[in-house]
Each structure stands twice: as structure tokens, then as C-alpha cells.
Scaffold this active site. Structure first.
Site, PDB file in Angstrom:
ATOM      1  N   GLY A 320       0.294  -1.513  -0.018  1.00  0.00           N
ATOM      2  CA  GLY A 320       0.421   0.031  -0.229  1.00  0.00           C
ATOM      3  C   GLY A 320       0.733   1.293  -0.049  1.00  0.00           C
ATOM      4  CB  CYS A 389      -7.057  22.045  21.183  1.00  0.00           C
ATOM      5  SG  CYS A 389      -7.546  23.228  20.524  1.00  0.00           S
TER       6      CYS A 389
HETATM    7  C1  LIG Z   1      -3.450  -7.162   5.970  1.00  0.00           C
HETATM    8  C2  LIG Z   1      -2.286  -6.671   5.124  1.00  0.00           C
HETATM    9  N1  LIG Z   1      -1.979  -5.998   3.861  1.00  0.00           N
HETATM   10  C3  LIG Z   1      -1.558  -4.972   3.414  1.00  0.00           C
HETATM   11  C4  LIG Z   1      -0.717  -3.579   4.546  1.00  0.00           C
HETATM   12  C5  LIG Z   1      -0.419  -3.064   3.859  1.00  0.00           C
HETATM   13  O1  LIG Z   1       0.437  -2.553   4.358  1.00  0.00           O
HETATM   14  P1  LIG Z   1       1.461  -0.904   3.751  1.00  0.00           P
HETATM   15  O2  LIG Z   1       0.721  -0.215   2.944  1.00  0.00           O
HETATM   16  O3  LIG Z   1       2.057  -1.020   5.016  1.00  0.00           O
HETATM   17  O4  LIG Z   1       1.870  -2.153   2.448  1.00  0.00           O
HETATM   18  C6  LIG Z   1      -1.676  -3.746   5.595  1.00  0.00           C
HETATM   19  C7  LIG Z   1      -1.422  -2.818   5.928  1.00  0.00           C
HETATM   20  O5  LIG Z   1      -2.180  -2.762   7.362  1.00  0.00           O
HETATM   21  C8  LIG Z   1      -1.683  -4.915   6.490  1.00  0.00           C
HETATM   22  O6  LIG Z   1      -2.828  -4.912   7.525  1.00  0.00           O
END
Ligand SMILES: Cc1ncc(COP(=O)(O)O)c(C=O)c1O
Length: 461
Positions: A320, A389
Site C-alpha cells: 500500500g 488543541c
Molecule cells: C493485511 C495487510 N496487508 C497489507 C497492508 C499494507 O501495508 P503497507 O501499506 O505498509 O504496504 C496492511 C497494512 O496495514 C495490512 O494490514
């Protein structure tokens, strides 16, 4: 150590910043790995993105605003796609999701991971093919699971025995056989912040490997024969730079795969290694390229499969942050500049923890630069803070800005594509900022700014 009335600790908390942070030779220079690929300091001194001056963006869309370099996001998605040609690359939508991004991800050939009804609705409404969606979450409701089944979501990642029973009943009622994975908690301590490490035993996600729950979950799904168990899933955490965690995780999860084969005669055809690949927030971070990651992960899986005498399963990954994080910067306007007792200079901007909670939540580090002009002033160690705040309302803990930074200036903070807009709040009834995508010198609004009318529309009392 500096004496301080409130105690010794207060005297030296970072008023000089971390040891690695040195005054830059040129306070206007951009560190390339921190910025979207098409951000430059233009001839007039202001930043440009894909050829567009940030002053124009600020005038057109206001501040704060998240600015997305669309080609940057697309090129990072493609780099994962190309580096992992025979792997399903799921973009983890929790990092940031809106319809335009769903379309970009789909056009670049990726799959999509969602983890709520809202993310699923966004994906489906933007035309993401349901079979390319994976549905995560430790507490999916009956309504969410029903919707996923009705839509024909490709993979549902099971996270608890309650969910196995829930989904089994729903699938039976409908006479469907959804593809599922079992999320395994492999007991790896990823070298990252506790709140973004997800594979140590004591936490809410997944089935524990060590305690035997993961094997029991697999046996239950296989023995019931209603759900189509495609494989195991492991996500060890986020912002990870060291692949040794993936090595331990793959070893453990493939040992479970072998255990399932030996006990039930079933060799699961797929394996999802999750996401979590780190990005550069400061000069101290040195992320791997997708090609390097692909090489290392492939080697790990090949050797662990050979050790367990397993066929190499079809792999998936779920990046992600590594796709959207570096593609965005937040553009703010400076409101006040305050020198506190010669201790520290606070530069207050027109957003803060409502548009970037990561600094307060994870003690995350960011960088910043003066965006609307270049300056000949000396570098000054500053703290960029928001308008909320909370004294913990910090955007950038320590950064050198030009000493003449003043109200009305624009300041840009890079690396805010992931977990900023998606975790944004309305704290202090501050409306959430827009997301503006820029491509080929043209800007387009992809998420509009919230307004006070939006806030009041919800307030029906
Ligand atoms: C199951 C799972 N897959 C993928 C991701 C993506 O992680 P990143 O954005 O650090 O690659 C997460 C992030 O919390 C996750 O919980």
C-alpha cells in the site's frame, strides 16, 4: 544537558533535533527519494509538480491540500507489476482509496485489497472487477460478508473462527463457494513501531501459528468443504526494510502448509505474503526497489518450499504505502512563526493532526520544505505544528527551514500519500483537505475539500 524547570528530560528533548539531522548546505535543495518523481524547484524558486506551480494549486484549491503526482503513483504500481510478473499484486486500499485511485490501480493491472464495507463500495463503484478484490478485516460484519459474496469478491481473508462459521453459513445459504485464505499470525517481531507490527502473537489479527489455531482453522475449512481454501496469508507489519522478517514468516507459514498437506492430503495452491514494504520519510530511510524485493522474496519462497518439498504456490503481495506514499505531498500555508524562549521555533500550518495523525500516533518522522519560493536565509531548525488543541499536534518534529519562513508562506511535506487522508479526522471540526491529482501539467480534483456545511449536515440534533 540544558537545565529546565520541568525537569532534566525536558531540557534536552530534541531541541537540536536527532543526531543525524544536519543543517543542509542548501536549504532549498530537495532530497529526491523523499519527493514524488515529478516535483522540482522551478526557475522562480517555487515547487512544481508535473510542471504545475504549487502557488497555482494553492490558489485554485486552497490549503491544506494533498497533491498527488499521478504518474508517480502509476509508475510505482507498474514497477511492482513488472517486478512481480507472475504474482498477484494487491494494492492495499487502506493506505489511500478513492475512485480515481481505484481506476489507476485497475488500469495498471493490479488487484485491490479492501478491509471494510466502505472500501469495498468504493472499489466496486469505480468498476474494480470483483474477482480482483481481496477482503480483509478482523471483524467483518454479516452485512459486509454478504455483500462480498453477492459481489463475487475474489478472495476473503479469514481472521477468526467466528468468521469461518459466519461465512460458511452464508455461503451454504447461497450455494456459493468463495475463495478464502487463512490469515496466520506467524510470531515474527517485525522491526517497526508496535502499532504497525502485526505478526507477533499478542494482537488482534489472524490465527496464531504457535498456539495451533491456524492449523485448526485450516482443518475446519477443509473438513466442512463449503469454502474454497486457496492458501495461507501472512502480513508481518508495515514500514519494514529488512527482509529477514519475511524469511522467518515464509518459513513458518510454509511449514504449516506442509503440516496441512501431511494431515489432509491437500497442497494449498496460493500464498499471500502481505505488504509492509518501507518507504523513505527522511534521509535515514533506504527502501528497496520492487525488483530487489521480488528477487529476495522469490529466493526465500523457493528455498523454503524446497526444504518442505512443496510445489511453489502462486504468490500474492499487498503493498500500500510503497505505491501511494511517495506519490503525494501535503501543501500547507504557514499561519504563525513562534520562537519559544530561544529553545525552538514553531512553524504553525493550517492543518495538522487531522490530516496527518502518523506523527502523533506512531512517532513518525517527516520532512518539509519551503514551497512557494527559494530563500537565501540561513537554515533554522524548526518544528512544523498544526492548528489543533493538542501539544502533540506535530506534523514534522524537526526540520531545517529557511530562517525567514513567515506567515503566508507555503510549506510542503512529502511522503503523505499513505495513511494520512485515509486516517484523517475532523478533530476540532476542521474539514478534511481535498486530494488534487496532477498529470501533464494539469490538475484535477479527485476528492473535494470537506466544508463546514458537510460537517453541519451530519449534525442532525
Ligand atoms: C493485511 C495487510 N496487508 C497489507 C497492508 C499494507 O501495508 P503497507 O501499506 O505498509 O504496504 C496492511 C497494512 O496495514 C495490512 O494490514
Amino acid at each position: 544537558m540544558r537545565a529546565h524547570e520541568a525537569g532534566a528530560l525536558h531540557g534536552d528533548i530534541g531541541h537540536r533535533g536527532p543526531a543525524w539531522l544536519r543543517p543542509p548546505a542548501d536549504v532549498n535543495a530537495l532530497v529526491p527519494q523523499l519527493w514524488p518523481r515529478q516535483v522540482e524547484r522551478g526557475a522562480g524558486g517555487a515547487l512544481t509538480v508535473a510542471g504545475l506551480d504549487v502557488r497555482e494549486l494553492a490558489a485554485g484549491y486552497g490549503t491544506p491540500a494533498y497533491v498527488l503526482d499521478e504518474d508517480d503513483l502509476r509508475s510505482r504500481a507498474r514497477e511492482f507489476r513488472d517486478a512481480f510478473p507472475d504474482v498477484d499484486v494487491y494494492y492495499a486500499g487502506k493506505a489511500f482509496l478513492c475512485r480515481a485511485v481505484v481506476r489507476m490501480i485497475a488500469e495498471e493491472g493490479l488487484h485491490l485489497d479492501v478491509c471494510s464495507g466502505g472500501e469495498l463500495a468504493t472499489a466496486l463503484s469505480a468498476g474494480m472487477p470483483a474477482e480482483r478484490i481481496g477482503f480483509h478485516g478482523n471483524n467483518k460484519s454479516v452485512a459486509e460478508l454478504t455483500r462480498a459474496l453477492d459481489a463475487g469478491v475474489g478472495r476473503i481473508i479469514l481472521d477468526s473462527f467466528t468468521e469461518i462459521d459466519r461465512l460458511t453459513a452464508l455461503a451454504r445459504e447461497r450455494g456459493v463457494r468463495p475463495g478464502v485464505l487463512i490469515r496466520v499470525t506467524v510470531g515474527v517481531e517485525a522491526h517497526t513501531h508496535e502499532f504497525i507490527a502485526t505478526a507477533h502473537e499478542d494482537q488482534k489479527f489472524g490465527f496464531s501459528l504457535a498456539g495451533g489455531a491456524a492449523a485448526a482453522a485450516a482443518f475446519r475449512v477443509i473438513d466442512e468443504g463449503v469454502l474454497d481454501l486457496r492458501g495461507l496469508h501472512s502480513h508481518i507489519g508495515s514500514q519494514i526494510f529488512d527482509t529477514s522478517g519475511f524469511e522467518v514468516s515464509a518459513r513458518r507459514v510454509l511449514a504449516l502448509q506442509a503440516q496441512i498437506r501431511d494431515a489432509r492430503g491437500v497442497e494449498l495452491p496460493e500464498l499471500d505474503l502481505g505488504g509492509g514494504f518501507g518507504i523513505a520519510y527522511t534521509t535515514q530511510d533506504d527502501p528497496s526497489t520492487p525488483a530487489e524485493l521480488a528477487k529476495r522474496l522469490r529466493k526465500i519462497v523457493d528455498s523454503e518450499c524446497a526444504a518442505e518439498n512443496l510445489a511453489v504456490p502462486h504468490l500474492s503481495i499487498e503493498p500500500g504505502r510503497a505505491i501511494v506514499g511517495p506519490a503525494v505531498f501535503t501543501l500547507y500555508t504557514v499561519g504563525t512563526v513562534k520562537d519559544v524562549d530561544g529553545l525552538r521555533t514553531y512553524v504553525s500550518v493550517d492543518g495538522g493532526m487531522s490530516d496527518n495523525i502518523r506523527t502523533a500516533l506512531y512517532d513518525a518522522s517527516y520532512s518539509a520544505t519551503l514551497a512557494d519560493r527559494a530563500s537565501t536565509a540561513e537554515p533554522l531548525l524548526a518544528r512544523v505544528v498544526g492548528k489543533h488543541c493538542e501539544s502533540g499536534d506535530i506534523v514534522v518534529k524537526d526540520e531545517f527551514l529557511p530562517a525567514d519562513v513567515r506567515p503566508g508562506d507555503l510549506v510542503a511535506v512529502p511522503g503523505t500519500g499513505a495513511y494520512c487522508r485515509s486516517m484523517a479526522s475532523n478533530y476540532n471540526h476542521v474539514p478534511r483537505p481535498p486530494v488534487v491529482a496532477v498529470r501533464d501539467g494539469r490538475a484535477r480534483l479527485i476528492v473535494r475539500r470537506e466544508t463546514e456545511e458537510d460537517l453541519l449536515a451530519l449534525d442532525v440534533g
